[in-house]
Design a protein around this motif. Structure first.
Motif, PDB file in Angstrom:
ATOM      1  N   LEU A  13       0.823   4.295 -13.018  1.00 42.10           N
ATOM      2  CA  LEU A  13       0.017   5.211 -12.207  1.00 42.10           C
ATOM      3  C   LEU A  13       0.797   6.471 -11.874  1.00 42.10           C
ATOM      4  CD1 LEU A  13      -2.590   5.708 -10.516  1.00 42.10           C
ATOM      5  CD2 LEU A  13      -1.404   4.581  -8.606  1.00 42.10           C
ATOM      6  N   ARG A  68       2.498  -5.767 -10.477  1.00 43.95           N
ATOM      7  CA  ARG A  68       2.358  -4.684  -9.508  1.00 43.95           C
ATOM      8  C   ARG A  68       3.304  -3.526  -9.851  1.00 43.95           C
ATOM      9  NH1 ARG A  68       4.583  -6.788  -4.563  1.00 43.95           N
ATOM     10  NH2 ARG A  68       6.519  -5.865  -5.346  1.00 43.95           N
ATOM     11  N   TYR A  82      -1.976  -3.129  -3.879  1.00 48.54           N
ATOM     12  CA  TYR A  82      -1.920  -4.341  -4.695  1.00 48.54           C
ATOM     13  C   TYR A  82      -1.663  -5.505  -3.739  1.00 48.54           C
ATOM     14  CZ  TYR A  82      -0.874  -7.266  -8.809  1.00 48.54           C
ATOM     15  OH  TYR A  82      -0.897  -8.232  -9.792  1.00 48.54           O
ATOM     16  N   LYS A 126       2.069  -1.587 -12.952  1.00 47.19           N
ATOM     17  CA  LYS A 126       0.884  -0.770 -12.698  1.00 47.19           C
ATOM     18  C   LYS A 126       1.204   0.413 -11.796  1.00 47.19           C
ATOM     19  CE  LYS A 126      -2.374  -4.380 -13.823  1.00 47.19           C
ATOM     20  NZ  LYS A 126      -3.252  -5.473 -13.351  1.00 47.19           N
ATOM     21  N   HIS A 127       2.087   0.204 -10.831  1.00 48.23           N
ATOM     22  CA  HIS A 127       2.502   1.327  -9.980  1.00 48.23           C
ATOM     23  C   HIS A 127       3.208   2.395 -10.810  1.00 48.23           C
ATOM     24  CE1 HIS A 127       5.333   3.527  -7.362  1.00 48.23           C
ATOM     25  NE2 HIS A 127       4.374   3.437  -6.456  1.00 48.23           N
ATOM     26  N   PHE A 151      -2.162   3.790  -3.984  1.00 54.65           N
ATOM     27  CA  PHE A 151      -1.898   2.533  -4.680  1.00 54.65           C
ATOM     28  C   PHE A 151      -1.996   1.379  -3.693  1.00 54.65           C
ATOM     29  CE2 PHE A 151       0.953  -0.855  -6.178  1.00 54.65           C
ATOM     30  CZ  PHE A 151       0.496  -1.028  -7.477  1.00 54.65           C
ATOM     31  N   SER A 190      -5.517   6.954  -8.454  1.00 60.22           N
ATOM     32  CA  SER A 190      -5.470   5.733  -7.640  1.00 60.22           C
ATOM     33  C   SER A 190      -5.572   4.473  -8.486  1.00 60.22           C
ATOM     34  CB  SER A 190      -6.584   5.738  -6.595  1.00 60.22           C
ATOM     35  OG  SER A 190      -7.859   5.724  -7.206  1.00 60.22           O
ATOM     36  N   HIS A 191      -4.983   3.413  -7.959  1.00 57.71           N
ATOM     37  CA  HIS A 191      -5.107   2.055  -8.504  1.00 57.71           C
ATOM     38  C   HIS A 191      -5.140   1.118  -7.302  1.00 57.71           C
ATOM     39  CE1 HIS A 191      -4.518  -1.222 -11.526  1.00 57.71           C
ATOM     40  NE2 HIS A 191      -4.114  -1.847 -10.433  1.00 57.71           N
ATOM     41  N   ARG A 217       0.840  -1.196   0.000  1.00 56.85           N
ATOM     42  CA  ARG A 217       0.000   0.000   0.000  1.00 56.85           C
ATOM     43  C   ARG A 217       0.876   1.248   0.000  1.00 56.85           C
ATOM     44  NH1 ARG A 217      -5.272  -1.331   1.829  1.00 56.85           N
ATOM     45  NH2 ARG A 217      -5.412  -3.524   2.479  1.00 56.85           N
ATOM     46  N   ILE A 254      -0.576   9.928  -5.358  1.00 59.50           N
ATOM     47  CA  ILE A 254      -1.296   8.698  -5.709  1.00 59.50           C
ATOM     48  C   ILE A 254      -1.784   7.961  -4.466  1.00 59.50           C
ATOM     49  CG2 ILE A 254       0.050   8.310  -7.823  1.00 59.50           C
ATOM     50  CD1 ILE A 254       1.495   6.030  -6.184  1.00 59.50           C
ATOM     51  N   THR A 301     -10.036   2.189  -9.988  1.00 62.88           N
ATOM     52  CA  THR A 301      -9.084   3.182 -10.478  1.00 62.88           C
ATOM     53  C   THR A 301      -9.734   4.557 -10.526  1.00 62.88           C
ATOM     54  OG1 THR A 301      -9.688   2.699 -12.782  1.00 62.88           O
ATOM     55  CG2 THR A 301      -7.785   1.533 -11.873  1.00 62.88           C
TER      56      THR A 301
END
Length: 269
Positions: free
Chosen positions: A90, A83, A63, A86-87, A61, A112-113, A53, A59, A135
């Motif tokens: 983002l 992960r 996962y 995607k981070h 985030f 956010s994701h 987290r 952001i 998201t």
């Protein structure tokens, strides 16, 4: 909360057998034998679940994936790389948006994701995972989407549930009538009439193979059920939200399963 530092990569757009995806490249870049979940998930008595987290002014985030996935090294490496990709995507999009907001003199809202993989079932052959993804990219509202992952222990490979069937078209034909009826029932439960009138953007029942399919088991041995996750805008306006349609594995579906997977299914009728 302590920030995590991840390699800067672009968001993977999909899978290709001919050219490595960005997630594939991220997997290759990971140190062989490194514990899944990063430094926060050292291996002791079996790999623990991974839950990363990060929240700051730029952001939010998150996962996560369960211990059952962490205990499969190849799968854990893939999820760690996914992960990271995607981070990084983002962060890159958020930095662009924040710079544009500063230049244009309008407020910036953190992107956010938020993604959590959950265990669907764990049979002797298959580990089935589902993910619900939230998201936000600075628009009027956030979005919900879904993902699916099936790990085949016999092959040591990731599959999509539709890969278990002879073709997407055969899968759709075997399930379509029941699926479309259950959509109408799900809409009726919300007090919504199916838009059958010509010209409506939601008049057509979509192919199941184009949605997110999660396969499950009632006895922990055989695949005998599935859930079809449908994101907003697929079968109705955003206000309707998403749908999760529960389906049995029928004899009609088993007849179109690839022979190599036939013994792993048990029809309910």
């Amino acid at each position: 909360m302590t920030a995590i530092i991840l390699p800067m990569l672009l968001l993977a757009a999909g899978c290709s057998q001919d050219e490595p995806t960005k997630v594939d490249k991220a997997v290759a870049a990971l140190v062989p034998g490194a514990p899944p979940g990063g430094s926060e998930a050292a291996l002791a008595n079996g790999a623990p679940a991974s839950d990363i987290r990060e929240k700051n002014d730029l952001i939010e985030f998150a996962y996560a994936y369960p211990a059952e996935a962490a205990q499969i090294p190849e799968l854990a490496r893939f999820l760690d790389a996914d992960r990271q990709v995607k981070h990084s995507a983002l962060v890159a999009a958020a930095e662009r948006d924040r710079a544009a907001s500063a230049k244009g003199g309008f407020p910036y809202h953190a992107h956010s994701h938020l993604q959590k993989w959950l265990l669907v079932t764990n049979t002797p052959r298959f580990l089935s995972l589902s993910a619900e993804i939230g998201t936000y990219a600075g628009g009027a509202h956030g979005m919900t989407s879904f993902d699916t992952l099936l790990w085949d222990r016999n092959k040591g490979a990731r599959l999509k549930p539709v890969d278990l069937f002879s073709s997407p078209e055969a899968f759709d034909a075997a399930i379509r009538e029941d699926f479309c009826d259950r959509i109408k029932q799900a809409k009726a439960a919300k007090g919504i009439q199916t838009a059958d009138e010509p010209g409506s953007p939601f008049a057509e029942c979509p192919p199941v193979s184009a949605q997110t399919v999660w396969v499950g088991s009632s006895d922990g041995r055989y695949l005998d059920r599935m859930t079809i996750a449908i994101a907003p805008y697929e079968i109705g306006p955003f206000a309707e939200g998403s749908y999760k349609i529960n389906m049995p594995i029928t004899s009609a579906l088993v007849r179109v399963v690839k022979p190599e997977f036939a013994r792993d299914f048990l029809p309910v009728n």
